[in-house]
Enzyme design. Structure first.
Site, mmCIF file in Angstrom:
data_model
loop_
_atom_site.group_PDB
_atom_site.id
_atom_site.type_symbol
_atom_site.label_atom_id
_atom_site.label_comp_id
_atom_site.label_asym_id
_atom_site.label_seq_id
_atom_site.Cartn_x
_atom_site.Cartn_y
_atom_site.Cartn_z
ATOM 1 C CG HIS A 179 -6.938 -7.848 0.143
ATOM 2 N ND1 HIS A 179 -7.113 -6.506 -0.093
ATOM 3 C CD2 HIS A 179 -7.450 -8.476 -0.942
ATOM 4 C CE1 HIS A 179 -7.702 -6.337 -1.267
ATOM 5 N NE2 HIS A 179 -7.916 -7.523 -1.810
ATOM 6 N NE ARG A 232 -10.517 -2.904 -3.880
ATOM 7 C CZ ARG A 232 -10.118 -4.105 -4.309
ATOM 8 N NH1 ARG A 232 -10.263 -5.169 -3.562
ATOM 9 N NH2 ARG A 232 -9.537 -4.226 -5.484
HETATM 10 C C1 GLV Z 1 -8.287 -7.915 -5.153
HETATM 11 O O1 GLV Z 1 -8.814 -7.401 -4.213
HETATM 12 C C2 GLV Z 1 -8.622 -7.604 -6.506
HETATM 13 O O2 GLV Z 1 -9.293 -6.602 -6.752
HETATM 14 O O3 GLV Z 1 -8.208 -8.368 -7.397
#
Ligand code: GLV
Length: 301
Positions: free
Chosen positions: A264, A216
Site C-alpha cells: 500500500h 482498494r
Molecule cells: C490511500 O490509499 C488513500 O486513500 O489515500
C-alpha cells in the site's frame, strides 16, 4: 477553536504530520491528544485511519478533513455524524506518485520485466517478443483526479489508453475490457464497486490480460482472482491494496508467481504537500466558504 488530529500511524509519521500541519497553519491550535483541548473547542478533525468512535463527543465538530484520498473506511464508521461535511485528500503530488506506480506497472507488464525478474532467479536466458507501446491497450477504471493523471501520463508514454468510470456505463465497460491488455483500477470503493473484480468480470477481460489494483482491496474477490490466474484467463496481477492490511504473511498472494505485492505505497500522502491542502480547506472554512473536495455521501465518495 481547535483542530484535532486523529491518525492511527507509527509515532514518527504521526509527529511529522503534527509538525507539518502546525507549520502550514501557524494561526491554528492543533492538538493530537483530546485531553489537551476542551472537547467543545474542537471544530475541525483531520483524520487518517481514525479508530471507529474516535470522533464522538465533539459537540461543535463542523468539518472533517481526510488525509487519505479514499474515504471508504470513514463512510463505514457509523459513529461519525453524517451531517458533518467530510473532504477527501486531493493533492497533486499524490496524483503524480500514483501515476509513477501505474507507469512502472504498465512498463513492467508490457516489456515483461516482471517475467525477466523471475527468469533471473532461475538463471534462465529467454527473450520475449516486444510490442510497441501503442499496441498495448490500457484501461483506466476510475476517472477522478488520480485516474485522469494516470491516463495522461500513460498516454505520454505512447500507450493506447482509455478511461472508464461508472458514468460511462456498463456496456462500454464490456467492450473496453474485452480489448484491454492491462486494466488499472482506481475507482472509489463503494457499495457498488465492492468485489467489482469477480469471476464474471474476469471472464469479460481479454484472455491473458493483467490487473493492476491501485484502488482498494475490497474491489477484488481474492478467490476469483486466484482462479482467473490459475485458468490463464489473467496473466498477472499487480496489487497495492488488500482486504486486510498488512497482508497476512501466510496469504497466497505473497508467494504467487504471477502476483506482485506492494505494501500500500502506490501513492503515499505526502505530509508536506497534503498539509498545504488541509490548510487551504481550513482557511476556506474560517472564511465562511465551503471546503473543496467534499464527499457526496449518497454517491459514496
Ligand atoms: C490511500 O490509499 C488513500 O486513500 O489515500
Amino acid at each position: 477553536m481547535a483542530i484535532l488530529l486523529v491518525a492511527d500511524l507509527p509515532a514518527d509519521e504521526h509527529d511529522l504530520w503534527l509538525r507539518c500541519l502546525r507549520e502550514a497553519m501557524p494561526g491554528e491550535t492543533i492538538v493530537a491528544d483530546r485531553s489537551l483541548a476542551d472537547a467543545a473547542a474542537i471544530d475541525v478533525a483531520v483524520v487518517a485511519k481514525p479508530p471507529p468512535g474516535s470522533l464522538t463527543g465533539l459537540p461543535n465538530l463542523r468539518f472533517i478533513q481526510s488525509l487519505w484520498a479514499g474515504v471508504d473506511r470513514l463512510l463505514q464508521d457509523h459513529s461519525i455524524d453524517p451531517a458533518v461535511p467530510l473532504a477527501r485528500m486531493v493533492d497533486p503530488a499524490m496524483n503524480i506518485a500514483m501515476a509513477e506506480t501505474a507507469q512502472w506497472a504498465v512498463l513492467g507488464l508490457h516489456r515483461r520485466f516482471f517475467d525477466y525478474q523471475a527468469q533471473q532467479r532461475e538463471a534462465r536466458w529467454l527473450q520475449h517478443d516486444q510490442l510497441r507501446a501503442d499496441e498495448v491497450q490500457v484501461a483506466v477504471l476510475g476517472q477522478g483526479q488520480m485516474g485522469s493523471t494516470v491516463a495522461d501520463r500513460l498516454r505520454a508514454l505512447g500507450y493506447a489508453v482509455e478511461g472508464w468510470s461508472r458514468r460511462s456505463g456498463m456496456p462500454a465497460l464490456a467492450g473496453l475490457l474485452a480489448r484491454s491488455d492491462i486494466v488499472i483500477n482506481l475507482m472509489p470503493l463503494t457499495g457498488e464497486t465492492h468485489h467489482f473484480f469477480n469471476r464474471d468480470r474476469f471472464a469479460q477481460m481479454k484472455r491473458r490480460s493483467a490487473l493492476v489494483n491501485l484502488g482498494r482491496g475490497g474491489h477484488v474477490a481474492d478467490g476469483d482472482l486466484l482462479q482467473a490466474l490459475a485458468d490463464g484467463q489473467l496473466s498477472r496481477a499487480v496489487l497495492d491494496v488488500f482486504h486486510v492490511e498488512p497482508l497476512a504473511s501466510d496469504h497466497a498472494f505473497w508467494a504467487h508467481p504471477h502476483i506482485t505485492v506492494l505494501p500500500h505505497i502506490a501513492a503515499w500522502t505526502d505530509a508536506r504537500s497534503a498539509s498545504a491542502a488541509v490548510a487551504s480547506n481550513v482557511a476556506r472554512l474560517r472564511a465562511g466558504l465551503a471546503p473543496e473536495h467534499l464527499v457526496d455521501r449518497s454517491r459514496g465518495y
